[in-house]
Design a protein around this motif. Structure first.
Motif, PDB file in Angstrom:
ATOM      1  N   VAL A  41       0.842  -1.194   0.000  1.00 53.52           N
ATOM      2  CA  VAL A  41       0.000   0.000   0.000  1.00 53.52           C
ATOM      3  C   VAL A  41       0.880   1.248   0.000  1.00 53.52           C
ATOM      4  O   VAL A  41       0.732   2.124  -0.841  1.00 53.52           O
ATOM      5  N   SER A  42       1.827   1.323   0.955  1.00 54.09           N
ATOM      6  CA  SER A  42       2.689   2.494   1.031  1.00 54.09           C
ATOM      7  C   SER A  42       3.872   2.223   1.953  1.00 54.09           C
ATOM      8  O   SER A  42       3.887   1.240   2.702  1.00 54.09           O
ATOM      9  N   LYS A  46       8.999   5.153   7.751  1.00 52.98           N
ATOM     10  CA  LYS A  46       9.732   3.908   8.001  1.00 52.98           C
ATOM     11  C   LYS A  46       8.831   2.723   8.347  1.00 52.98           C
ATOM     12  O   LYS A  46       9.266   1.726   8.888  1.00 52.98           O
ATOM     13  N   ILE A  47       7.537   2.832   8.024  1.00 52.54           N
ATOM     14  CA  ILE A  47       6.571   1.753   8.238  1.00 52.54           C
ATOM     15  C   ILE A  47       6.050   1.302   6.878  1.00 52.54           C
ATOM     16  O   ILE A  47       5.621   2.121   6.068  1.00 52.54           O
ATOM     17  N   VAL A  48       6.076  -0.007   6.635  1.00 52.32           N
ATOM     18  CA  VAL A  48       5.532  -0.584   5.414  1.00 52.32           C
ATOM     19  C   VAL A  48       4.069  -0.919   5.676  1.00 52.32           C
ATOM     20  O   VAL A  48       3.761  -1.659   6.610  1.00 52.32           O
ATOM     21  N   ASN A  49       3.184  -0.350   4.889  1.00 60.16           N
ATOM     22  CA  ASN A  49       1.753  -0.608   5.025  1.00 60.16           C
ATOM     23  C   ASN A  49       1.332  -1.605   3.956  1.00 60.16           C
ATOM     24  O   ASN A  49       1.563  -1.378   2.765  1.00 60.16           O
ATOM     25  N   LEU A  50       0.747  -2.697   4.404  1.00 62.67           N
ATOM     26  CA  LEU A  50       0.307  -3.769   3.520  1.00 62.67           C
ATOM     27  C   LEU A  50      -1.168  -4.037   3.727  1.00 62.67           C
ATOM     28  O   LEU A  50      -1.733  -3.726   4.772  1.00 62.67           O
ATOM     29  N   CYS A  56      -4.881 -14.968   4.427  1.00 64.95           N
ATOM     30  CA  CYS A  56      -4.046 -14.137   5.301  1.00 64.95           C
ATOM     31  C   CYS A  56      -4.861 -13.041   5.977  1.00 64.95           C
ATOM     32  O   CYS A  56      -4.540 -12.613   7.078  1.00 64.95           O
ATOM     33  N   GLY A  57      -5.912 -12.585   5.323  1.00 65.35           N
ATOM     34  CA  GLY A  57      -6.728 -11.524   5.889  1.00 65.35           C
ATOM     35  C   GLY A  57      -7.586 -11.975   7.043  1.00 65.35           C
ATOM     36  O   GLY A  57      -7.959 -11.173   7.895  1.00 65.35           O
ATOM     37  N   THR A  58      -7.903 -13.267   7.098  1.00 63.85           N
ATOM     38  CA  THR A  58      -8.788 -13.777   8.145  1.00 63.85           C
ATOM     39  C   THR A  58      -8.110 -14.784   9.072  1.00 63.85           C
ATOM     40  O   THR A  58      -8.719 -15.247  10.021  1.00 63.85           O
ATOM     41  N   GLN A  82      11.135   0.160  10.191  1.00 60.64           N
ATOM     42  CA  GLN A  82      10.896  -0.032  11.623  1.00 60.64           C
ATOM     43  C   GLN A  82       9.734  -0.971  11.916  1.00 60.64           C
ATOM     44  O   GLN A  82       9.604  -1.485  13.012  1.00 60.64           O
ATOM     45  N   GLY A  83       8.891  -1.204  10.923  1.00 58.52           N
ATOM     46  CA  GLY A  83       7.771  -2.097  11.160  1.00 58.52           C
ATOM     47  C   GLY A  83       6.932  -2.297   9.919  1.00 58.52           C
ATOM     48  O   GLY A  83       7.122  -1.632   8.896  1.00 58.52           O
ATOM     49  N   VAL A  84       6.006  -3.236  10.023  1.00 61.14           N
ATOM     50  CA  VAL A  84       5.072  -3.551   8.957  1.00 61.14           C
ATOM     51  C   VAL A  84       3.683  -3.554   9.576  1.00 61.14           C
ATOM     52  O   VAL A  84       3.467  -4.103  10.654  1.00 61.14           O
ATOM     53  N   ALA A  85       2.734  -2.904   8.896  1.00 58.83           N
ATOM     54  CA  ALA A  85       1.376  -2.814   9.424  1.00 58.83           C
ATOM     55  C   ALA A  85       0.378  -3.284   8.376  1.00 58.83           C
ATOM     56  O   ALA A  85       0.555  -3.063   7.178  1.00 58.83           O
ATOM     57  N   ASN A  86      -0.670  -3.947   8.858  1.00 59.18           N
ATOM     58  CA  ASN A  86      -1.800  -4.333   8.012  1.00 59.18           C
ATOM     59  C   ASN A  86      -2.792  -3.177   8.038  1.00 59.18           C
ATOM     60  O   ASN A  86      -3.377  -2.893   9.082  1.00 59.18           O
ATOM     61  N   VAL A  87      -2.965  -2.496   6.913  1.00 62.30           N
ATOM     62  CA  VAL A  87      -3.846  -1.321   6.903  1.00 62.30           C
ATOM     63  C   VAL A  87      -5.285  -1.651   7.224  1.00 62.30           C
ATOM     64  O   VAL A  87      -6.024  -0.788   7.685  1.00 62.30           O
TER      65      VAL A  87
END
Length: 91
Positions: A41-42, A46-50, A56-58, A82-87
């Motif tokens: 997503v973006s 320093k955070i990767v948004n996925l 994987c979503g459930t 610094q991290g990865v987040a599930n949007v």
């Protein structure tokens, strides 16, 4: 005779976002094998948004996949992350 390095011989640096996308392309077949997938997503602050898709979503283990699998693989090659987040799980 000149000495030194030829600037044209030095490959340009690959931006972090492009590195991250390439790493995700390497990881995706493993997620897809289990019925899931991820979408970049973006990359901000320093955070990767996925966005996780399919199984994987459930999946109750999706946080573990996100942190121990995807995040570790990315941070191994892009230490600035610094991290990865599930949007889909952000408030």
């Amino acid at each position: 005779m000149t000495t030194g390095t030829n600037p044209a011989a030095i490959p340009p640096a690959i931006p972090d976002e492009d590195k991250i996308k390439a790493i995700l392309e390497e990881i995706r077949p493993y997620l897809q094998r289990d019925g899931g997938d991820c979408e970049f997503v973006s990359y901000e602050n320093k955070i990767v948004n996925l966005r996780l898709h399919g199984a994987c979503g459930t999946c109750p283990s999706s946080l573990m996949t996100l942190r121990m699998g995807i995040e570790n693989a990315i941070r191994d090659q892009v230490p600035d992350v610094q991290g990865v987040a599930n949007v889909d799980q952000l408030a």
